[in-house]
Structures are given as C-alpha cells and as structure tokens.
Design an enzyme around this catalytic site. Structure first.
Site: not given
Length: 355
Positions: A174-175, A201, A295, A298
C-alpha cells in the site's frame, strides 16, 4: 500537534483542505499558493508533513518536491487529479521521494473533497510518521534498467514454463508501494518460473499507467488485470484499481478476474481476498507471500494462513518500510517466515522460487 503545510494554487482548495484538517484536534495548518512558496514555507515553518498539488503557476509541484527533498526532506502527500496525466505525474513524484498520494474525487478543483476526508486524514497522519526516501536506490535501479532497455535489442519473449501450476508469488502493498515495487520486480529474471500477483492499493485511473511503467523497466511482462486472464509464468499481474483481483478456475486453468470492490473489506484492491483466493486454487506449500510497506492490516490473516499451510512469507522490515503497518500486522500474527529489509527481498524471492 502535527505541523501541516497545505500547498495548492486554488484558494478554494486551500480553504477546504485547511478546514478539513483544522477540524481535527492534532493539526497546525499553514498554506502556500504555489511551489515557490512551498519551498520557502518548508524552510521557515518546518512542517512535519506537506500536501502538495501538482499543477500550479510559478513553480509546479514536481519541481517544488525536488527542491524540498534536496533542501529539507519531509514526508509529502501528493494531491492529484484522477486522470492518466495525473497518474504519470504522481509516479514521478513518488520516485522523487513523495510518501503517498491522494486522488481528488472531483478534478483539479474538487468541491467534493469531503468525500475522502477519512482516507486523506489517515494518509497524512501516517505520512507524518513515515520516513521519506530521497532519490534512493530504487530510482537509480529503475532509471538504469530503463536506459539499458532503450539501448538494447528488442525485448525477448519470456520463457514460458507451462501454465502456472507449480507455484505463485503474491505481493500485498500500500503506502510507499510504487517505489518499493520498482526496487523488487526488475530484479526478477526473464526465466523466473512463477507468476507474480500484485495487489497494490491504488485508484482505478492509476493502475494501467503503473503497470505500463513497471513493464518498461522489468524483464517479466507486467500487465493490469482488467479482464479475465489465464495465469502464466513470465508475467507480473497488477490488480486493477477500483476492483478486487481473484483467482478462479476457467477451462481447468487458474485464471485472474477483476470483481467489483467487496464492501466487506476496507482496502482495494484487497490483499486479503487475493490471498484467500490463491489458497483455494494452489497448494499452500507452493505459495510465496510478500507483505510490503503500507498502513492497516489488509492481507495479514490470509498470509498467516499461507505460512500455516506450509508456504513461505516475507515481511518487509521496519527499517525500510515507508509505513510499517501491514508487515507489522503479519509479524504480530506469527505469519512471517522471514523479516527482511527491502534490498534483500528480491534475492529471497528468487531463491525460494528456484532461481
């Protein structure tokens, strides 16, 4: 208090963003109208985090970002439009050191920014706790491979070692993911024997451009999964934004499909759903899960099941993760076979896949 610098050429957007964050209890907000003011405010105000627009007069966001990272590196969240042009500029910003991005839901001047308030606040808070990576090794590797490809002969066809029934690599991120993936995926060789499934994401307007960008620097073929695709070795499959990527059986072969986002999950494309669908169609002992920066939690449960079933998993270590959320959740569940810094992950994937 988190010192936040809001940079946007639109007075309306500056006011909306400032009001949104000032409604929280932990932000001190200052504004800048363009990139030139942003560079000066970064020096004088010394913010903990910056939200930075891309298209601005006098000095655009990309130029400002490069100067900020050279003078006083600080976590930056890019605020961009949901367009292909906006996506390309965002990826350039991430390579220059931006931590994350947020896509305006209503164009350059978004009157509906409140729709993404929770996501925006969470991303900015996470960015404030992160470590910006300033034009590091990932950018150098990507640039070097891109230059080598441009100077070399036409790209050979990857070796096909049958339909991908032997094993599979599943990556959740993600991030900070785009730069991290640009560090790892180009190091997988042309004859890498397993397919690679990636849930990053990302909004729908960004994933095609991201896949094309990765394809230009990787030895394996990188594609976005927007329609059903039979899973083959020699490929990296990027889940389409705005959907969830799942493994199903079609004509007796493992196939990837994109389904509408599941309301039962918070993040999309969902790492958790992808991991569980992989376990339904592959022997867990032949699954390699890689949990990278991001973050939230998931995919942590699904990847823990991979390890429990005899598969192997990697969690990116805190020392290199931009945000040590998703890897930490996997570690806490006892689901990490190994914990590795970014620079060692590609080699471990190659070793475990028989390369």
């Amino acid at each position: 208090m988190i010192k936040l610098l809001v940079v946007d050429d639109s007075a309306l957007m500056r006011r909306q963003l400032s009001t949104l964050f000032q409604a929280e209890s932990d932000f001190e907000v200052r504004q800048a109208r363009n990139g030139r003011e942003a560079v000066a405010e970064n020096r004088d105000f010394q913010p903990d985090v910056v939200t930075l627009d891309i298209n601005m007069p006098e000095m655009d966001g990309i130029t400002a970002l490069s100067l900020i990272m050279a003078e006083r590196p600080v976590p930056v969240v890019m605020v961009s439009s949901l367009t292909e042009k906006g996506a390309l500029a965002t990826f350039e910003a991430l390579n220059l050191g931006a931590v994350d991005y947020i896509a305006k839901p209503g164009g350059t001047i978004s009157l509906s920014i409140g729709e993404i308030k929770d996501e925006l606040v969470n991303k900015v808070r996470s960015a404030a706790r992160s470590r910006p990576k300033v034009q590091g090794r990932a950018k150098g590797l990507a640039q070097r491979l891109r230059e080598e490809r441009e100077q070399s002969a036409p790209r050979p066809v990857a070796v096909r070692r049958g339909v991908a029934g032997d094993g599979v690599v599943v990556i959740g991120v993600s991030t900070g993911g785009p730069r991290t993936l640009e560090e790892i995926l180009p190091q997988l060789p042309l004859d890498f024997p397993w397919p690679v499934l990636v849930a990053q994401h990302m909004p729908a307007a960004f994933t095609r451009s991201f896949a094309e960008r990765l394809n230009s620097i990787c030895q394996l073929e990188v594609v976005e999964v927007a329609s059903p695709m039979t899973i083959e070795s020699g490929h990296v499959y990027i889940a389409k934004g705005g959907a969830d990527m799942l493994v199903v059986q079609r004509a007796g072969k493992p196939t990837l499909i994109a389904k509408p986002e599941s309301k039962a999950h918070l993040w999309h494309p969902s790492v958790e759903l992808l991991g569980r669908s992989v376990l339904e169609h592959y022997d867990a002992a032949r699954v390699l899960g890689v949990m990278l920066t991001g973050m939230g939690y998931d995919g942590a449960d699904a990847f823990a099941e991979i390890k429990k079933g005899g598969g192997r998993t990697i969690a990116e270590s805190e020392e290199t993760a931009v945000v040590f959320g998703m890897p930490a959740e996997l570690i806490e569940r006892g689901g990490a076979s190994v914990i590795l810094p970014l620079e060692k992950i590609a080699n471990q994937i190659n070793v475990w896949a028989g390369r």
